[in-house]
Write a protein that holds these residues in place. Structure first.
Motif, PDB file in Angstrom:
ATOM      1  N   THR A   1      88.025  37.524  79.215  1.00 53.26           N
ATOM      2  CA  THR A   1      88.097  36.142  78.728  1.00 53.26           C
ATOM      3  C   THR A   1      87.565  36.043  77.304  1.00 53.26           C
ATOM      4  OG1 THR A   1      87.840  35.274  80.981  1.00 53.26           O
ATOM      5  CG2 THR A   1      87.336  33.775  79.157  1.00 53.26           C
ATOM      6  N   ALA A   2      86.399  36.630  77.062  1.00 52.86           N
ATOM      7  CA  ALA A   2      85.793  36.568  75.732  1.00 52.86           C
ATOM      8  C   ALA A   2      86.688  37.238  74.696  1.00 52.86           C
ATOM      9  CB  ALA A   2      84.409  37.229  75.759  1.00 52.86           C
ATOM     10  N   GLN A   3      87.213  38.407  75.017  1.00 51.89           N
ATOM     11  CA  GLN A   3      88.069  39.114  74.066  1.00 51.89           C
ATOM     12  C   GLN A   3      89.361  38.343  73.807  1.00 51.89           C
ATOM     13  OE1 GLN A   3      88.275  42.897  76.129  1.00 51.89           O
ATOM     14  NE2 GLN A   3      86.823  43.826  74.707  1.00 51.89           N
ATOM     15  N   PHE A   4      89.935  37.761  74.843  1.00 55.60           N
ATOM     16  CA  PHE A   4      91.192  37.034  74.696  1.00 55.60           C
ATOM     17  C   PHE A   4      91.027  35.846  73.742  1.00 55.60           C
ATOM     18  CE2 PHE A   4      94.281  33.806  75.853  1.00 55.60           C
ATOM     19  CZ  PHE A   4      95.462  34.528  75.944  1.00 55.60           C
ATOM     20  N   PHE A   5      89.892  35.132  73.872  1.00 62.36           N
ATOM     21  CA  PHE A   5      89.691  33.925  73.073  1.00 62.36           C
ATOM     22  C   PHE A   5      88.855  34.164  71.816  1.00 62.36           C
ATOM     23  CE2 PHE A   5      90.589  32.198  77.322  1.00 62.36           C
ATOM     24  CZ  PHE A   5      91.625  31.344  77.004  1.00 62.36           C
ATOM     25  N   GLY A   6      88.466  35.414  71.559  1.00 60.01           N
ATOM     26  CA  GLY A   6      87.762  35.724  70.329  1.00 60.01           C
ATOM     27  C   GLY A   6      86.271  35.450  70.346  1.00 60.01           C
ATOM     28  N   PHE A   7      85.653  35.489  71.539  1.00 59.19           N
ATOM     29  CA  PHE A   7      84.202  35.347  71.627  1.00 59.19           C
ATOM     30  C   PHE A   7      83.552  36.724  71.664  1.00 59.19           C
ATOM     31  CE2 PHE A   7      85.704  31.344  73.437  1.00 59.19           C
ATOM     32  CZ  PHE A   7      84.906  30.431  72.763  1.00 59.19           C
ATOM     33  N   GLU A   8      82.291  36.764  71.256  1.00 63.82           N
ATOM     34  CA  GLU A   8      81.550  38.022  71.228  1.00 63.82           C
ATOM     35  C   GLU A   8      80.583  38.156  72.396  1.00 63.82           C
ATOM     36  OE1 GLU A   8      79.729  37.480  67.480  1.00 63.82           O
ATOM     37  OE2 GLU A   8      81.462  38.171  66.323  1.00 63.82           O
ATOM     38  N   GLN A   9      80.420  37.081  73.151  1.00 64.96           N
ATOM     39  CA  GLN A   9      79.427  37.124  74.225  1.00 64.96           C
ATOM     40  C   GLN A   9      79.801  36.141  75.331  1.00 64.96           C
ATOM     41  OE1 GLN A   9      75.230  35.763  73.480  1.00 64.96           O
ATOM     42  NE2 GLN A   9      74.814  37.942  73.765  1.00 64.96           N
TER      43      GLN A   9
ATOM     44  N   MET B   1      91.970  47.000  76.637  1.00 61.70           N
ATOM     45  CA  MET B   1      92.378  45.602  76.665  1.00 61.70           C
ATOM     46  C   MET B   1      93.142  45.264  75.405  1.00 61.70           C
ATOM     47  SD  MET B   1      92.307  42.671  78.160  1.00 61.70           S
ATOM     48  CE  MET B   1      92.669  40.993  77.707  1.00 61.70           C
ATOM     49  N   GLU B   2      94.325  44.663  75.544  1.00 65.51           N
ATOM     50  CA  GLU B   2      95.113  44.290  74.403  1.00 65.51           C
ATOM     51  C   GLU B   2      94.535  43.035  73.777  1.00 65.51           C
ATOM     52  OE1 GLU B   2      99.394  44.397  75.175  1.00 65.51           O
ATOM     53  OE2 GLU B   2      98.894  45.240  77.113  1.00 65.51           O
ATOM     54  N   SER B   3      94.903  42.807  72.507  1.00 67.04           N
ATOM     55  CA  SER B   3      94.417  41.616  71.823  1.00 67.04           C
ATOM     56  C   SER B   3      95.094  40.387  72.369  1.00 67.04           C
ATOM     57  CB  SER B   3      94.698  41.742  70.318  1.00 67.04           C
ATOM     58  OG  SER B   3      96.095  41.668  70.095  1.00 67.04           O
ATOM     59  N   GLY B   4      94.500  39.201  72.052  1.00 68.03           N
ATOM     60  CA  GLY B   4      95.054  37.957  72.539  1.00 68.03           C
ATOM     61  C   GLY B   4      96.486  37.751  72.096  1.00 68.03           C
ATOM     62  N   ALA B   5      96.861  38.263  70.910  1.00 71.00           N
ATOM     63  CA  ALA B   5      98.213  38.077  70.416  1.00 71.00           C
ATOM     64  C   ALA B   5      99.222  38.820  71.273  1.00 71.00           C
ATOM     65  CB  ALA B   5      98.297  38.537  68.956  1.00 71.00           C
ATOM     66  N   GLU B   6      98.804  39.900  71.900  1.00 70.35           N
ATOM     67  CA  GLU B   6      99.720  40.735  72.663  1.00 70.35           C
ATOM     68  C   GLU B   6      99.595  40.491  74.163  1.00 70.35           C
ATOM     69  OE1 GLU B   6      98.069  44.349  71.306  1.00 70.35           O
ATOM     70  OE2 GLU B   6      99.473  44.594  69.653  1.00 70.35           O
ATOM     71  N   TRP B   7      98.583  39.819  74.557  1.00 68.96           N
ATOM     72  CA  TRP B   7      98.257  39.669  75.978  1.00 68.96           C
ATOM     73  C   TRP B   7      98.385  38.196  76.332  1.00 68.96           C
ATOM     74  CZ3 TRP B   7      97.502  43.137  79.706  1.00 68.96           C
ATOM     75  CH2 TRP B   7      96.844  42.761  80.882  1.00 68.96           C
ATOM     76  N   SER B   8      99.364  37.815  77.156  1.00 73.34           N
ATOM     77  CA  SER B   8      99.605  36.409  77.437  1.00 73.34           C
ATOM     78  C   SER B   8      98.549  35.856  78.381  1.00 73.34           C
ATOM     79  CB  SER B   8     100.993  36.227  78.044  1.00 73.34           C
ATOM     80  OG  SER B   8     100.998  36.645  79.396  1.00 73.34           O
TER      81      SER B   8
END
Length: 227
Positions: A39-47, A1-8
């Motif tokens: 969703t969590a990874q895109f928005f920076g959540f851990e859980q 999964m790409e980071s939120g900066a790279e993944w629209s």
């Protein structure tokens, strides 16, 4: 999964529509947990924790969960979990944003105890479902205290939660009917329709946001010219 900066966000929506609405019953739970992970990874959540209502006023089951590696995970519940305050807020359609658990009111003590056991210190809790029927709550959390979340992020998260709610509703309808899930062609048609609807909603909300920015600081005599 790409980071939120790279993944629209548009790409995330498209992927989840395909995964959730082209999935059969056997894979849907796994796809929902995958959706929460993205969703969590895109928005920076851990859980991400999904709790669904299952009957009485305090009957709530933890049905789906995802936790980032290196963080304490929460197990799926064999019995009801106690989150009476969050249920009350969710049933009323209230979105709860709390950058630190200590800011929750005293009547949320049982909820705080559950969230602490899950290893969460900062949460956003969103109702799962529409105004007429709330089926549960999605809790997105972090193990560290957070600053306030931006409004655009909350709006996008709400769209993704609605997407999951519709997928779960479809699953419940199929179970009630006792029929097999949609054919591949029908699932593809549903996913295309859902993707189009969400794209149109995003465009409309972006337009409203743009107009708000343009007009909010104008004096009354300047509005006609701006229009």
């Amino acid at each position: 999964m790409e980071s939120g900066a790279e993944w629209s966000f548009d790409a995330l929506i498209s992927e989840l529509v395909v995964r959730l609405f082209r999935s059969d019953a056997a894979r849907l739970d796994r796809e929902i947990e995958g959706a929460f992970q993205r969703t969590a990874q895109f928005f920076g959540f851990e859980q991400a924790i999904l709790i669904q209502w299952c009957g009485g006023a305090n009957q709530a089951l933890l049905t789906h969960t995802w936790t980032a590696p290196g963080n304490g995970s929460v197990a799926l519940s064999a019995g009801p979990v106690s989150i009476p305050w969050l249920r009350q807020q969710s049933d009323a359609g209230v979105l709860v944003k709390c950058p630190r658990l200590e800011e929750l009111p005293p009547e949320a003590n049982e909820d705080k105890a559950f969230l602490r056991r899950a290893g969460t210190q900062a949460v956003i809790a969103l109702p799962l479902g529409g105004p007429s029927e709330v089926a549960g709550v999605l809790v997105l959390g972090n193990g560290q205290v957070k600053r306030a979340w931006e409004g655009d992020k909350v709006r996008q998260i709400k769209l993704l939660v609605e997407l999951v709610a519709q997928a779960l509703q479809h699953k419940r309808q199929q179970a009630k009917l006792g029929t097999s899930l949609l054919s591949d062609n029908a699932r593809e048609a549903v996913s295309r329709a859902m993707e189009k609807e969400l794209e149109e909603r995003l465009r409309f909300e972006d337009l409203i946001a743009e107009l708000s920015v343009r007009f909010i600081n104008l004096a009354a005599h300047e509005v006609d010219g701006a229009i």
